[in-house]
Design an enzyme around this catalytic site. Structure first.
Site, PDB file in Angstrom:
ATOM      1  N   ASP A  34       0.870  -1.172   0.000  1.00 23.59           N
ATOM      2  CA  ASP A  34       0.000   0.000   0.000  1.00 23.59           C
ATOM      3  C   ASP A  34       0.909   1.225   0.000  1.00 23.59           C
ATOM      4  O   ASP A  34       1.508   1.567   1.016  1.00 23.59           O
ATOM      5  CB  ASP A  34      -0.889  -0.028   1.246  1.00 23.59           C
ATOM      6  CG  ASP A  34      -1.711   1.247   1.424  1.00 23.59           C
ATOM      7  OD1 ASP A  34      -1.580   2.172   0.597  1.00 23.59           O
ATOM      8  OD2 ASP A  34      -2.464   1.326   2.413  1.00 23.59           O
ATOM      9  N   GLN A  94       0.751   6.492   0.842  1.00 26.68           N
ATOM     10  CA  GLN A  94       1.430   7.560   1.580  1.00 26.68           C
ATOM     11  C   GLN A  94       2.901   7.699   1.205  1.00 26.68           C
ATOM     12  O   GLN A  94       3.633   8.435   1.867  1.00 26.68           O
ATOM     13  CB  GLN A  94       1.311   7.308   3.086  1.00 26.68           C
ATOM     14  CG  GLN A  94      -0.109   7.239   3.613  1.00 26.68           C
ATOM     15  CD  GLN A  94      -0.837   8.567   3.565  1.00 26.68           C
ATOM     16  OE1 GLN A  94      -0.215   9.621   3.473  1.00 26.68           O
ATOM     17  NE2 GLN A  94      -2.159   8.527   3.626  1.00 26.68           N
TER      18      GLN A  94
END
Length: 411
Positions: free
Chosen positions: A198, A201
């Protein structure tokens, strides 16, 4: 491009909020958009709005060229080996759900182990939770160190011969922790496990090279990197994607359709059913151009400087708890904290009256809140257009809030 003057490129940042200049410190939730991205969207809708891949008329060809040019930009941006490895989705959540349904749901079996951490955003937790329930797989968690980092020894101890899939955030949206993805991928591949990252960010804050990481999947969103909302990317290694079935059917993903059976297009289009997110993809391409004009190394150095300054200033405030690693080298530009006797929502509301936008709540990380033994936290997150002056506004606002709430409790 001078970072000290970069706010002028972002129309929204020139406004006042509640009589104060806007200080936007909620970048981990979504980033603001430079005018060049806004202009790109306007140009698409005003001059060549059409469906890619479907028309031979001038507008259709222009839309197709711009859409596929954006895919090429993404490929170069993350250094994918092939353009076919870049799939456009609605965002990180959609990308991770695609992997959960098309890879985990198809190729893992009962008793196989899926490994994640408690620092994951719900988007990188619930898909694996639900997939595990559906196929009878076992969901396991790598323990976190007390400072909110991952110890590689804990990774090794968590893995077994049954570990088939690992999904992990590159940078925690709460703790700011930058996880050692390279090392985790190496350990996983030795065990024969597939790794999904993921990167929501990370990709817009420092250079992410998927070939260097050697991860099997990587997901991110356009709106967190100055692009439009509603557009995201799933990177996957071609040899894996080729064996995965599509999860949405119809529209542009078909090759041949008969009355009782159909075949699919080649990569990446077999995963892009229906009308593509044309404007979003083109806008994302422009955002990538903007990022590369500045340079990811410049952005990373700027954010480290801001994070270090913010940590120093926040740490000097009495009654504050700061979560995550204290070393700026171990974290991104995210600082999550609580003030004694002040609820995060009350603090965020007070700061909003000062024109300062921060986040308050569980940040879509309820298991992590439980691990921290809190119900909610306040979060300030920085990006390339933030300055030390913004942080000074934040610090002064927090000090005002402390006095205000201390007086309120004294009544």
């Amino acid at each position: 491009m001078n970072l000290n003057e970069i706010k002028t490129y972002f129309p929204i940042l020139t406004q006042s909020v509640n009589g104060h200049p806007l200080v936007y410190l909620d970048n981990a939730a979504t980033s603001q958009k430079p005018k060049v991205v806004i202009d790109t969207l306007e140009a698409y809708y005003q001059t060549y709005n059409a469906n890619p891949h479907r028309g031979v008329h001038t507008l259709g060809v222009k839309a197709t060229d711009a859409y596929e040019a954006a895919r090429e930009k993404v490929k170069t941006f993350i250094n994918a080996k092939e353009t076919a490895e870049i799939i456009f989705t609605r965002g990180t959540t959609s990308s991770l759900n695609l992997v959960a349904q098309s890879y985990v749901g198809q190729f893992l079996k009962e008793g196989d182990e899926i490994l994640i951490t408690q620092m994951e955003h719900h988007s990188n937790l619930i898909p694996w939770q639900q997939a595990a329930k559906k196929i009878g797989a076992i969901l396991k968690y790598i323990p976190l160190s007390p400072n909110g980092t991952i110890d590689l020894d804990n990774v090794k101890e968590s893995m077994t011969a049954n570990t088939k899939f690992i999904s992990i955030t590159h940078v925690s949206n709460v703790l700011g922790t930058i996880n050692p993805i390279n090392e985790i991928v190496k350990l996983a591949h030795k065990q024969g496990a597939v790794v999904c990252v993921d990167a929501a960010q990370s990709v817009s804050h420092f250079k992410v090279d998927v070939q260097d990481l050697a991860c099997d999947f990587l997901a991110f969103s356009g709106h967190k990197m100055m692009g439009p909302t509603g557009i995201g990317v799933l990177y996957g290694k071609k040899q894996i994607l080729e064996h995965m079935p599509p999860i949405e059917y119809g529209g542009e993903m078909i090759d041949f359709v008969g009355l009782y059976d159909s075949t699919w297009k080649e990569l990446p289009w077999k995963f892009e059913g229906g009308t593509p997110i044309v404007a979003g993809a083109i806008g994302l391409g422009t955002a990538i151009d903007f990022l590369e004009q500045i340079g990811l190394e410049t952005i990373r150095l700027h954010e480290k400087k801001l994070a270090n300054f913010a940590l120093e200033q926040l740490s000097a405030i009495k009654g504050i708890s700061i979560y995550g690693p204290k070393n700026p080298e171990q974290r991104g530009g995210v600082i999550t904290f609580n003030i004694d006797n002040v609820h995060p929502h009350d603090l965020a509301t007070f700061l909003d009256q000062e024109g300062i936008a921060i986040r308050a709540g569980h940040h879509c990380c309820q298991p992590l809140m439980k691990w921290l033994n809190v119900s909610a936290t306040a979060r300030a997150s920085f990006y390339l257009y933030n300055t030390e002056e913004d942080i000074e506004f934040l610090i002064n606002g927090i000090k005002k809030a402390k006095v205000y709430f201390e007086d309120a409790f004294a009544i």
